[in-house]
Design a protein around this motif. Sequence first.
Motif, short mmCIF file in Angstrom:
data_model
loop_
_atom_site.label_atom_id
_atom_site.label_comp_id
_atom_site.label_asym_id
_atom_site.label_seq_id
_atom_site.Cartn_x
_atom_site.Cartn_y
_atom_site.Cartn_z
N LEU A 19 0.82 -1.21 0.00
CA LEU A 19 0.00 0.00 0.00
C LEU A 19 0.86 1.26 0.00
CD1 LEU A 19 -2.80 -1.17 2.44
CD2 LEU A 19 -3.00 -0.79 -0.02
N ARG A 20 1.95 1.24 0.73
CA ARG A 20 2.85 2.41 0.74
C ARG A 20 3.35 2.71 -0.66
NH1 ARG A 20 8.20 3.79 0.83
NH2 ARG A 20 8.91 1.63 0.62
N ILE A 21 3.73 1.68 -1.40
CA ILE A 21 4.24 1.87 -2.75
C ILE A 21 3.12 2.25 -3.71
CG2 ILE A 21 5.37 0.73 -4.71
CD1 ILE A 21 6.89 -0.97 -2.62
N LEU A 22 1.97 1.58 -3.60
CA LEU A 22 0.86 1.85 -4.51
C LEU A 22 0.31 3.26 -4.33
CD1 LEU A 22 -1.07 -1.55 -4.30
CD2 LEU A 22 0.37 -0.72 -6.19
N LEU A 23 0.37 3.80 -3.13
CA LEU A 23 -0.11 5.16 -2.91
C LEU A 23 0.71 6.19 -3.70
CD1 LEU A 23 -0.92 5.08 0.90
CD2 LEU A 23 -2.54 5.60 -0.93
N GLY A 24 1.93 5.86 -4.01
CA GLY A 24 2.77 6.75 -4.79
C GLY A 24 2.85 6.39 -6.26
N HIS A 25 2.06 5.42 -6.68
CA HIS A 25 2.10 4.96 -8.08
C HIS A 25 1.15 5.80 -8.92
CE1 HIS A 25 2.02 2.35 -11.59
NE2 HIS A 25 2.93 1.57 -11.04
N PRO A 26 1.63 6.43 -9.99
CA PRO A 26 0.79 7.35 -10.74
C PRO A 26 -0.34 6.70 -11.54
CG PRO A 26 2.89 7.04 -11.86
CD PRO A 26 3.00 6.35 -10.53
N GLU A 27 -0.29 5.38 -11.74
CA GLU A 27 -1.29 4.71 -12.57
C GLU A 27 -2.23 3.82 -11.77
OE1 GLU A 27 -1.68 5.38 -15.69
OE2 GLU A 27 0.09 6.64 -15.88
N ILE A 28 -2.14 3.83 -10.44
CA ILE A 28 -2.91 2.90 -9.62
C ILE A 28 -3.84 3.64 -8.67
CG2 ILE A 28 -2.77 1.15 -7.80
CD1 ILE A 28 -1.99 0.10 -10.55
N GLU A 29 -5.08 3.20 -8.63
CA GLU A 29 -6.05 3.60 -7.60
C GLU A 29 -6.18 2.45 -6.61
OE1 GLU A 29 -10.86 4.28 -7.03
OE2 GLU A 29 -10.00 4.14 -9.04
N VAL A 30 -6.02 2.72 -5.33
CA VAL A 30 -6.14 1.67 -4.32
C VAL A 30 -7.61 1.37 -4.09
CG1 VAL A 30 -5.69 1.04 -1.92
CG2 VAL A 30 -3.97 2.33 -3.23
N GLY A 31 -7.99 0.12 -4.33
CA GLY A 31 -9.36 -0.31 -4.15
C GLY A 31 -9.56 -1.02 -2.83
N ALA A 32 -10.12 -2.23 -2.90
CA ALA A 32 -10.49 -2.95 -1.68
C ALA A 32 -9.27 -3.35 -0.87
CB ALA A 32 -11.29 -4.20 -2.05
N LEU A 33 -9.41 -3.26 0.44
CA LEU A 33 -8.40 -3.72 1.40
C LEU A 33 -9.05 -4.78 2.26
CD1 LEU A 33 -7.01 -0.24 2.54
CD2 LEU A 33 -6.35 -1.61 0.54
N THR A 34 -8.46 -5.98 2.27
CA THR A 34 -9.08 -7.07 3.01
C THR A 34 -8.10 -7.69 3.99
OG1 THR A 34 -8.50 -8.97 1.59
CG2 THR A 34 -10.32 -7.55 0.85
N ALA A 35 -8.67 -8.46 4.92
CA ALA A 35 -7.87 -9.15 5.94
C ALA A 35 -8.62 -10.39 6.40
CB ALA A 35 -7.59 -8.21 7.12
N GLY A 36 -7.93 -11.19 7.23
CA GLY A 36 -8.56 -12.36 7.83
C GLY A 36 -9.15 -12.00 9.18
N GLY A 37 -8.39 -12.31 10.23
CA GLY A 37 -8.87 -12.04 11.58
C GLY A 37 -9.04 -10.57 11.89
N ASN A 38 -8.39 -9.70 11.13
CA ASN A 38 -8.49 -8.26 11.38
C ASN A 38 -9.59 -7.59 10.58
OD1 ASN A 38 -6.30 -8.08 13.22
ND2 ASN A 38 -4.84 -8.17 11.53
#
Length: 343
Positions: A19-38
């Motif tokens: 996520l840290r890298i994708l937030l700075g990526h000019p061609e990517i929109e961060v979509g769904a964030l998922t987890a297991g127990g969290n």
Amino acid sequence: MGFRAAVAGASGYAGGELLRILLGHPEIEVGALTAGGNAGTPLAQHQPHLIPLADRVLAETTPETLAGHDVVFLALPHGQSAAVAASLPDSTLVIDCGADFRLEDPADWERWYAGEHAGTWPYGLPELPGQRAQLRAARRIAVPGCYPTVSSLALLPAVAAGLVETQDIVIVAASGTSGAGKSPKPQLLGSEVMGAVSAYSVGGVHRHTPEIEQNLRRVTSDAVTVSFTPTLAPMPRGILATCTARVQAGVDTAAVRRAYADAWAGEAFLHLLPDGTWPSTAATAGANTVVAQVAVDERAGRMVAVAAMDNLAKGTAGGAVQCMNLALGLPETTGLTTIGLAP
């Protein structure tokens, strides 16, 4: 932005680095964030450094949540990726940061991981000879382990050039504690780690051993045997790998340096250091780089290749984004930095 990406396992170290890298990526929109127990908890509780995503709530890892994305990153425990990937359409680019699809030989999987082998995906190490062509056409990619990334890259030029014997390769690598994941473990407590260096998985039992051997076999017809010993160092991230092998007759330091300089010419993320300068993990923190130095111990007749890398960046998340760029037809370096943090 051109593409929408989901991250499954967003509360862990690998997911956070993605996520840290994708937030700075000019061609990517961060979509769904998922987890297991969290699932159901705010991302800020687990990744407080990701301020732009602080208000996001982690969803459950379901096919419905991951649907509709151009890219899905799987930062899940070993053995959990296959079922998730099977629920996604072939058109979705799925990049697995776990071990499920790295090994080519089902017998290796059964021996080192146990259980049924899920299959083999294109291997996400672009610097392997011929690998970029496979990754550009891929919709499924298996990201290498962190130790195999740094160790393989440190050894490949010498093995490919026939400068060393391949049945007497020894690797001792020190890793930061993030390599063990975020689950609480007694041996990772601050009081156990601070001021101490310890070995683990000693005696040829670490699961990354067959992956390293698999990579080296791609560039030689000789049999390959690797003795690999990992150690735990009192730092949060980084790997320093010291790799040695017996040299062929007449091979000296100058010949080895030439082989590495030639092999890494034009590689954006691989850097052979000036003669006399040796790698430090601090120089690679946060960067998608491998820095290395080589020498020949003439008395012992062995080549020594020392390489440093950030296990979470080039060793996992950065390597995954590098592969994503290739598969999406973007410049390979997009959104990735070669600038480290030091001191």
